[in-house]
Scaffold this motif. Structure first.
Motif, PDB file in Angstrom:
ATOM      1  N   ASN A   1     114.729 -14.136  42.877  1.00 30.25           N
ATOM      2  CA  ASN A   1     113.750 -14.823  42.049  1.00 30.25           C
ATOM      3  C   ASN A   1     114.308 -14.990  40.644  1.00 30.25           C
ATOM      4  N   ARG A   2     113.971 -16.105  40.006  1.00 34.65           N
ATOM      5  CA  ARG A   2     114.478 -16.400  38.674  1.00 34.65           C
ATOM      6  C   ARG A   2     113.354 -16.946  37.814  1.00 34.65           C
TER       7      ARG A   2
ATOM      8  N   ASN B   1     110.792 -14.757  48.007  1.00 33.25           N
ATOM      9  CA  ASN B   1     112.227 -14.958  47.838  1.00 33.25           C
ATOM     10  C   ASN B   1     112.529 -16.349  47.307  1.00 33.25           C
ATOM     11  N   ASN B   2     113.579 -16.443  46.507  1.00 32.53           N
ATOM     12  CA  ASN B   2     114.105 -17.719  46.007  1.00 32.53           C
ATOM     13  C   ASN B   2     113.087 -18.525  45.210  1.00 32.53           C
ATOM     14  N   ASN B   3     112.282 -17.854  44.409  1.00 37.40           N
ATOM     15  CA  ASN B   3     111.320 -18.540  43.561  1.00 37.40           C
ATOM     16  C   ASN B   3     111.925 -18.784  42.183  1.00 37.40           C
TER      17      ASN B   3
ATOM     18  N   ASP C   1     110.810 -19.970  48.125  1.00 35.67           N
ATOM     19  CA  ASP C   1     111.346 -21.268  47.712  1.00 35.67           C
ATOM     20  C   ASP C   1     110.366 -22.096  46.868  1.00 35.67           C
ATOM     21  N   ASN C   2     109.587 -21.438  46.022  1.00 36.91           N
ATOM     22  CA  ASN C   2     108.696 -22.143  45.113  1.00 36.91           C
ATOM     23  C   ASN C   2     109.423 -22.461  43.819  1.00 36.91           C
ATOM     24  N   VAL C   3     109.140 -23.639  43.260  1.00 36.10           N
ATOM     25  CA  VAL C   3     109.743 -24.064  41.997  1.00 36.10           C
ATOM     26  C   VAL C   3     108.638 -24.531  41.067  1.00 36.10           C
TER      27      VAL C   3
END
Length: 163
Positions: free
Chosen positions: A101-102, A123-125, A148-150
């Motif tokens: 996450n970032r 994960n991967n937000n 995978d949210n942006v």
């Protein structure tokens, strides 16, 4: 108050000297973690960083009036950056759980009452949040659940709020 717990494997934690009323607390556990905190020109700056996991990175720079940043990063490959530039009642709180996450948060200055709360669970937000403040009652409250949210949010001006 300046409390640092860095395990014997010596992950990088750079905390620069700050001016009046500054306080810091950093707890790091795991492998290859980096926390780089610079509270220069602080008035009421306060930082608390907890990192649990592997390959995490947190960078916080505060320069101004009533700054505060609280980050708990639990998981692997987290990357968080907070910059709070200037005069106002800044506040940032990030809790991040999961992997990769970032979040990038920037709060500008000159007399706004800034708040940002961010929770990433999954994960991967990715979240890029800005409050380019020139006055106003700014606030952003963002929760990212799942994978995978942006999100990319920016606010200028007066009486702002995003939930």
């Amino acid at each position: 108050m300046r409390i640092f717990w860095i395990p014997p494997m010596m992950m990088l934690a750079t905390i620069s000297p700050a001016h009046a009323d500054s306080s810091s607390a950093v707890y790091m556990t795991g492998d290859a973690q980096i926390a780089n905190i610079d509270q220069s020109m602080a008035m009421s700056a306060n930082v608390s960083v907890d990192q649990i996991g592997q390959l995490n990175q947190i960078v916080v720079k505060q320069s101004g009036t009533a700054d505060d940043a609280t980050i708990l990063s639990d998981g692997q490959s987290q990357n968080h950056s907070v910059v709070q530039n200037g005069q106002s009642a800044n506040m940032t709180s990030i809790s991040s759980f999961g992997v990769s996450n970032r979040s990038t948060i920037l709060q500008g200055g000159i007399a706004g009452i800034n708040d940002i709360y961010l929770l990433q669970s999954g994960n991967n937000n990715i979240a890029d949040l800005q409050q380019n403040v020139i006055g106003g009652l700014n606030s952003i409250n963002l929760i990212q659940n799942g994978n995978d949210n942006v999100a990319s949010l920016a606010q200028d001006g007066s009486d702002n709020s995003i939930d």
